[in-house]
Motif scaffolding. Structure first.
Motif, PDB file in Angstrom:
ATOM      1  N   LEU A 365       0.829  -1.207   0.000  1.00  0.00           N
ATOM      2  CA  LEU A 365       0.000   0.000   0.000  1.00  0.00           C
ATOM      3  C   LEU A 365       0.865   1.260   0.000  1.00  0.00           C
ATOM      4  CD1 LEU A 365      -2.818  -1.064   2.487  1.00  0.00           C
ATOM      5  CD2 LEU A 365      -3.137  -0.424   0.088  1.00  0.00           C
ATOM      6  N   TRP A 367       3.950   1.547  -1.171  1.00  0.00           N
ATOM      7  CA  TRP A 367       4.599   1.684  -2.483  1.00  0.00           C
ATOM      8  C   TRP A 367       3.602   2.180  -3.524  1.00  0.00           C
ATOM      9  CZ3 TRP A 367       3.727  -0.429  -7.284  1.00  0.00           C
ATOM     10  CH2 TRP A 367       4.726  -0.229  -8.244  1.00  0.00           C
ATOM     11  N   ALA A 368       2.383   1.628  -3.509  1.00  0.00           N
ATOM     12  CA  ALA A 368       1.363   2.035  -4.477  1.00  0.00           C
ATOM     13  C   ALA A 368       0.981   3.498  -4.282  1.00  0.00           C
ATOM     14  CB  ALA A 368       0.133   1.143  -4.344  1.00  0.00           C
ATOM     15  N   ALA A 369       0.907   3.944  -3.020  1.00  0.00           N
ATOM     16  CA  ALA A 369       0.575   5.348  -2.752  1.00  0.00           C
ATOM     17  C   ALA A 369       1.686   6.269  -3.248  1.00  0.00           C
ATOM     18  CB  ALA A 369       0.341   5.552  -1.255  1.00  0.00           C
ATOM     19  N   SER A 372       1.415   6.417  -7.079  1.00  0.00           N
ATOM     20  CA  SER A 372       0.022   6.495  -7.533  1.00  0.00           C
ATOM     21  C   SER A 372      -0.112   7.146  -8.902  1.00  0.00           C
ATOM     22  CB  SER A 372      -0.802   7.264  -6.505  1.00  0.00           C
ATOM     23  OG  SER A 372      -2.127   7.429  -6.957  1.00  0.00           O
ATOM     24  N   LEU A 375       1.229   4.965 -11.742  1.00  0.00           N
ATOM     25  CA  LEU A 375       0.331   3.836 -12.006  1.00  0.00           C
ATOM     26  C   LEU A 375      -0.877   4.286 -12.823  1.00  0.00           C
ATOM     27  CD1 LEU A 375       0.416   2.056  -8.517  1.00  0.00           C
ATOM     28  CD2 LEU A 375       1.399   1.199 -10.651  1.00  0.00           C
ATOM     29  N   LYS A 376      -1.406   5.469 -12.501  1.00  0.00           N
ATOM     30  CA  LYS A 376      -2.546   5.994 -13.260  1.00  0.00           C
ATOM     31  C   LYS A 376      -2.147   6.288 -14.702  1.00  0.00           C
ATOM     32  CE  LYS A 376      -5.048   8.012  -9.341  1.00  0.00           C
ATOM     33  NZ  LYS A 376      -5.486   9.271  -8.676  1.00  0.00           N
ATOM     34  N   ASP A 381      -4.956  -0.123 -12.278  1.00  0.00           N
ATOM     35  CA  ASP A 381      -5.796   0.060 -11.088  1.00  0.00           C
ATOM     36  C   ASP A 381      -5.236  -0.737  -9.905  1.00  0.00           C
ATOM     37  OD1 ASP A 381      -6.294  -2.455 -12.025  1.00  0.00           O
ATOM     38  OD2 ASP A 381      -8.467  -2.365 -11.803  1.00  0.00           O
ATOM     39  N   GLN A 383      -3.500   0.087  -7.299  1.00  0.00           N
ATOM     40  CA  GLN A 383      -3.699   0.659  -5.963  1.00  0.00           C
ATOM     41  C   GLN A 383      -5.088   0.314  -5.429  1.00  0.00           C
ATOM     42  OE1 GLN A 383      -3.168   4.908  -5.765  1.00  0.00           O
ATOM     43  NE2 GLN A 383      -2.949   4.928  -3.533  1.00  0.00           N
ATOM     44  N   HIS A 387      -6.197  -1.978  -2.136  1.00  0.00           N
ATOM     45  CA  HIS A 387      -7.187  -1.511  -1.157  1.00  0.00           C
ATOM     46  C   HIS A 387      -8.358  -2.488  -1.075  1.00  0.00           C
ATOM     47  CE1 HIS A 387      -5.518   2.263   0.105  1.00  0.00           C
ATOM     48  NE2 HIS A 387      -5.436   2.753  -1.129  1.00  0.00           N
ATOM     49  N   ASN A 410     -10.404   5.501   1.720  1.00  0.00           N
ATOM     50  CA  ASN A 410      -9.512   5.136   0.609  1.00  0.00           C
ATOM     51  C   ASN A 410     -10.183   4.964  -0.750  1.00  0.00           C
ATOM     52  OD1 ASN A 410      -6.828   4.576   2.097  1.00  0.00           O
ATOM     53  ND2 ASN A 410      -8.320   3.415   3.305  1.00  0.00           N
TER      54      ASN A 410
END
Length: 581
Positions: A365, A367-369, A372, A375-376, A381, A383, A387, A410
């Motif tokens: 979480l 790392w994904a944040a 972010s 990734l977008k 998707d 992240q 979640h 979230n």
């Protein structure tokens, strides 16, 4: 205009023909009708036929068939006369005005005509023509030239390439001077032919070798058991006698020794074992013949950049989580700096993966944040999916309020693009105490974790500019698929190694699985050859694509414009742009 005029003439002929045909039928039917009436009256009357015949003659004169037909036929004849003139106007048969009055050299003309017959394989017709032209000497010379060609072609129809191979070998230097790879292409066909036949034959030979080993092994095994049983039997007898006797054992032991010498176990086993050993020695040779371990003849001698190769190997170890092995390799390769950089990259990934194995999503979480936005940009998707797992994990613990709080915190930022999925997750709140029996039970499947783990690895490598699959693994796997046909080809092409090593492409087609097809392949429609780095695909101003060498050849190296073979639009080679797939 001429074609329209010709069509009109033809239509007129067809129309007049139809009118004439209809008129003929009409008049004929009328005549038949009058004659039938007259015959019927004469058959029912006892009077003489003279009056009836006179009446019939009168009626036929009134019908006047010739006059009726003459008009229609006349119009048809006029149309038929005009039609050839229209044809002649369009397709003028008089070609005399289109050529000069030149005196041709008859022998040369005869040879050209005979050459045409021989080119078509019409040797008897050509011979007849030359004989009548009284040029027998030329016939013999020309016939022999083309007979050799047709012998090769006929042989190739029955898949016999030997004549063609001999001819290509005899003319090898001339073919090379012309820039032709015909000899290699014939060898290619022969190779594929041998491969189709040879694979089966080699498999059968290998099976025969294995069967021989198995048979000899079975014979040796049976013989060993037979001799062993005989020895055991004799020893058992001797022991039994000695146990029941009070005498000394010397005589019994001597008797046992004598019997064992008669059995001669070593001599009996030696023959069977010798045959087995011979079969075992031959079998590896048969294996080596089919699965040739010497791959040196199937690759090009390329000088590799050792540091890059070392990094690829180390990267493979780190991708697999074998950090100690990777460190050891890099240390021995004396490239410690690269080791530190690469290790730190993949250690973070494996820390997240190890945590996920114990159902701890916090590292993932974070790392994904942190990534972010990236990734977008990649359209991922990931992240939200992490979640998603965390939400279901909280809900499984039975804490509905905590799960709802987590969702509010979230999920809001993902509502714009993933509302349907979020609504589905919210529906889970109604079944928090019996989620495994609810319509959302599939959300508890362990495969969801596996899917997110794979996606995390993929996106992590993507953000690092690395491929998802290990380059080393992909290279070795592709090589395993590609080597057999190349080794087979080189077995056929003994002594021709340097002939294909200078090429920019493989000498034979190598079919790889789709997982190894990373980019499109362009084949030039002019040369029918695959594009290479030296001969890339070029986009022309008309939108069509040819290879660079084809464009250079058609434009005389840029000295003139040429017509696109598709459109045809006039193309300026200086305006062509290289395409990169």
């Amino acid at each position: 205009m001429e074609l329209h005029s010709l069509k009109d003439s033809f239509d007129r002929v067809a129309k007049k023909r139809k009118v004439s045909y209809s008129k003929t039928h009409e008049v004929t039917d009328l005549i038949v009708q009058e004659i039938s009436k007259a015959i019927k009256v004469m058959q029912s009357s006892t009077l003489e036929y003279q009056s009836e015949l006179a009446e019939l003659k009168k009626k036929l004169q009134e019908v006047s068939p010739l006059n009726q037909l003459e008009g229609a036929q006349k119009e048809l004849n006029i149309a038929l006369i005009k039609y050839p003139k229209a044809l002649e106007k369009v397709f003028n048969p008089d070609i005399s005005k289109a050529y000069q009055n030149i005196e041709f050299d008859s022998p040369i003309v005869n040879q050209i005509i005979a050459s045409h017959f021989y080119r078509q394989g019409l040797f008897e017709v050509g011979n007849c023509f030359i004989t009548e032209a009284q040029d027998a000497e030329a016939a013999v010379a020309m016939r022999s030239l083309f007979q050799e060609l047709y012998q090769m072609l006929e042989a190739m129809k029955s898949r016999n390439l030997e004549p063609a191979l001999k001819w290509a070998a005899a003319n090898s230097n001339k073919l090379k001077e012309n820039g032709s790879d015909l000899q290699l292409r014939i060898h290619h066909l022969q190779f594929v032919k041998i491969l189709q036949k040879g694979s089966r034959d080699e498999a059968l030979n290998l099976k025969d070798s294995f069967d021989r080993v198995a048979k000899k092994r079975k014979v040796s095994y049976s013989k060993t058991h037979e001799v062993t049983d005989l020895i055991v039997q004799e020893i058992s007898k001797a022991i039994k006698v000695m146990q029941s006797s009070t005498l000394e054992y010397q005589s019994e032991l001597a008797e046992l020794k004598k019997k064992l010498q008669e059995v001669s176990p070593l001599n009996q086993l030696e023959g069977a074992q010798k045959e087995l050993n011979i079969a075992l020695i031959k079998y590896p040779k048969a294996l080596e013949k089919v699965f040739n371990p010497d791959i040196s003849k199937a690759y090009q001698n390329i000088e590799f950049d050792s540091p890059i190769v070392n990094q690829i190997i180390a990267s493979h170890f780190y991708r697999q989580g074998l950090f100690e092995v990777g460190n050891c390799f890099i240390t021995e390769a004396q490239d410690a700096e690269a080791a530190v950089a690469m290790r730190s990259l993949f250690q973070e990934l494996y820390q997240m993966l190890e945590a996920m194995k114990s159902r701890n999503l916090e590292p993932a979480l974070k790392w994904a944040a942190a990534n972010s936005n990236k990734l977008k940009e990649n359209g991922s998707d990931l992240q939200l999916r992490i979640h998603h797992l965390q939400f279901v994990k909280i809900l499984q613990k039975g804490s509905r309020d905590e799960a709802l709080k987590y969702a509010r915190t979230n999920f809001a930022s993902f509502a714009g693009n993933h509302m349907a999925e979020i609504q589905k997750l919210m529906g889970c709140l109604l079944y928090s105490d019996r989620l495994h029996e609810s319509p959302y039970a599939h959300l508890l499947s362990p495969t969801n974790w596996d899917t997110v783990t794979n996606e995390l690895t993929r996106q992590f490598c993507n953000l690092l500019g690395q491929s998802y699959e290990s380059p080393l693994s992909a290279t070795i796997a592709a090589g395993i698929q590609g080597l057999p046909p190349l080794l087979k080809f080189m077995t056929v092409m003994v002594g021709k190694k340097h002939e294909w090593q200078s090429m920019n492409q493989l000498p034979v087609p190598v079919e790889l699985d789709k997982e190894f097809q990373f980019h499109s392949v362009f084949v030039c429609p002019v040369t029918k050859e695959q594009s290479t780095d030296d001969n890339p695909p070029m986009l022309m101003s008309c939108g069509h694509v040819l290879c660079k060498q084809s464009i250079n050849k058609m434009s005389k190296n840029g000295s003139k414009t040429f017509k696109c073979p598709y459109c045809p639009t006039d193309i300026d080679s200086t305006q062509c742009r290289q395409l990169i797939f």
